[in-house]
Design an enzyme around this catalytic site. Structure first.
Site, short mmCIF file in Angstrom:
data_model
loop_
_atom_site.label_atom_id
_atom_site.label_comp_id
_atom_site.label_asym_id
_atom_site.label_seq_id
_atom_site.Cartn_x
_atom_site.Cartn_y
_atom_site.Cartn_z
N LEU A 158 -0.74 4.02 1.23
CA LEU A 158 -0.93 4.81 1.81
C LEU A 158 -1.37 6.04 1.73
CD1 LEU A 158 1.93 4.23 5.40
CD2 LEU A 158 -1.02 2.96 4.56
N ARG A 183 -28.79 15.08 -7.34
CA ARG A 183 -27.77 15.55 -7.73
C ARG A 183 -28.00 14.78 -9.55
NH1 ARG A 183 -23.81 12.50 -3.36
NH2 ARG A 183 -25.49 11.37 -3.33
N GLY A 224 -4.47 4.82 2.58
CA GLY A 224 -4.97 3.71 3.69
C GLY A 224 -3.75 3.97 5.30
N ARG A 272 -30.83 2.79 -1.22
CA ARG A 272 -29.74 2.01 -1.79
C ARG A 272 -29.14 0.91 -0.48
NH1 ARG A 272 -30.38 5.10 -5.33
NH2 ARG A 272 -29.26 6.66 -5.71
N ASP A 288 0.71 -1.20 0.01
CA ASP A 288 0.03 -0.31 0.19
C ASP A 288 1.02 1.12 0.32
OD1 ASP A 288 -2.03 1.97 0.92
OD2 ASP A 288 -3.57 0.45 1.39
N ASP A 303 -28.24 10.71 -10.09
CA ASP A 303 -29.10 9.90 -8.57
C ASP A 303 -30.41 9.23 -9.10
OD1 ASP A 303 -27.17 9.94 -6.60
OD2 ASP A 303 -27.58 11.63 -5.63
N TYR A 306 -15.86 6.99 -12.93
CA TYR A 306 -14.94 5.75 -11.81
C TYR A 306 -15.71 4.65 -12.38
CZ TYR A 306 -15.86 3.47 -8.06
OH TYR A 306 -15.62 1.97 -6.77
N SER A 345 -17.26 -2.44 -9.31
CA SER A 345 -18.63 -1.93 -8.48
C SER A 345 -19.57 -1.98 -8.79
CB SER A 345 -17.88 -0.05 -8.47
OG SER A 345 -19.00 0.56 -8.17
N LYS A 357 -13.57 1.16 -13.46
CA LYS A 357 -14.11 -0.91 -12.99
C LYS A 357 -14.73 -1.38 -14.47
CE LYS A 357 -13.40 0.42 -9.14
NZ LYS A 357 -12.56 -0.44 -7.72
N ILE A 362 -29.49 16.27 2.31
CA ILE A 362 -29.74 14.92 2.11
C ILE A 362 -30.39 16.34 0.51
CG2 ILE A 362 -32.23 14.23 1.79
CD1 ILE A 362 -32.60 14.05 4.71
N PHE A 363 -29.90 15.16 -0.40
CA PHE A 363 -29.94 15.81 -1.78
C PHE A 363 -31.15 15.57 -2.51
CE2 PHE A 363 -25.43 15.80 -0.96
CZ PHE A 363 -24.71 16.96 -1.66
#
Length: 322
Positions: A33, A283, A36, A222, A31, A286, A142, A118, A146, A208-209
């Site tokens: 860091l 958002r 981490g 979720r 790692d 979402d 992102y 993911s 993946k 809270i979106f």
């Protein structure tokens, strides 16, 4: 077995390392860091401070250590919003970094890898619950990285006989049920650590979106999975691909959904804290609801979430944050 855990000092990585140690395996954590923490390391596991972009270091570790039976790959950048602003970082860390890992593994003769993927690979849900046959149309960079890694893994499987388990996480949450891991996530972007930081006073309030979604209380729903359940999935998945000499792609989720307001109410009850919040605009991107089907993980691996009820998730989180 002798396991190399790349990214093993992180939030999920430390729980995965603990699970392999608990099952009697020998572990080495590699790692840099960057996210981490040293406090997430265990004395029973060797630690090597290294970066996946340092190919020579990566190769030296893989070649010179007593033969690794497998690699657990948890080293990636993971903030969906940031990925849309800084795709260069995500291309380098996620895609290029994984290619370095795979090439070093090929040179070193390591044939088994478990990859932390993911649910972001799916994008906007076309039906619920989401199973592994759901179309993969990521809505953020992102998720794209993946999915690209999964495609690269499938080619290395065909061409280099590397067996892999790609585990599509839903929303990882909670902390070790035995209280052995204390390192807090750095700059969290996920709901539960944000609620915890607000309960602690680190944040003045949370947002809270959107509260006008087509759900029972208007807030998004979720699928949250306890990090101990995620960790056990890695151990079982590795055992499966080795015994069956077969690669797999499976969801790891709780198969239940909790709304933002529900999580907030449970946290207020468990902590006794008021947790100030305000309603903000939705958002972009979402969806109202996201829940997993984990039936394939049960069918293939006999895996099922055991600690992923929301009260356990909140209680184990608060035990660390308080």
């Amino acid at each position: 077995m002798n396991i190399l855990i790349i990214g093993g000092a992180g939030y999920i990585g430390s729980h995965v390392t603990r699970e392999f140690l608990d099952n009697g395996h020998s572990c080495t954590v590699y790692d840099n860091l960057s996210s981490g923490l040293r406090e997430n390391l265990f004395s029973q596991a060797e630690f090597i401070h290294g970066d996946i972009h340092d190919y020579c270091s990566l190769l030296e570790v893989m070649k010179n250590k007593k033969g690794f039976d497998a690699i657990i790959h948890l080293a990636a950048s993971k903030a969906a919003g940031e990925s849309m602003l800084n795709p260069q970082k995500y291309s380098r860390n996620n895609i290029c970094g994984t290619i370095n890992i795979l090439n070093a593994a090929c040179e070193s003769g390591i044939k088994n890898i478990v990859f932390s993927s993911s649910a972001a690979v799916y994008g906007e849900p076309q039906y619920l619950p989401i199973d592994e046959k759901h179309p993969t149309v990521p809505e953020n960079f992102y998720g794209f990285t993946k999915l690209e890694i999964e495609r690269i893994l499938s080619w290395y499987c065909k061409l280099k006989n590397i067996r892999y388990a790609s585990l599509r996480y839903f929303n990882a949450a909670g902390y070790d049920v035995k209280g052995r891991i204390k390192g807090l996530e750095q700059n969290p972007a996920n709901l539960i650590p944000i609620i915890m930081e607000t309960a602690c006073g680190i944040r003045k309030e949370m947002k809270i979106f959107g509260d006008d979604y087509d759900t029972q209380d208007g807030s998004c729903i979720r699928d949250y999975i306890h990090v101990n359940d995620l960790a056990s999935g890695h151990v079982i998945a590795l055992d499966y691909i080795i015994k069956n000499n077969k690669s797999i792609v499976v969801n790891l989720g709780s198969e239940t959904g909790s709304s933002v307001k529900e999580v907030l109410d449970i946290t207020r009850n468990e902590t006794g804290k008021p947790i100030p919040c305000k309603i903000a605009e939705r958002r972009p991107g979402d969806p109202a609801k996201l829940t997993a089907s984990a039936s394939l993980a049960f069918e293939l691996l006999g895996w099922k979430a055991k600690h992923s009820d929301m009260k356990t998730i909140i209680k184990t989180s608060w035990n660390v944050y308080k």
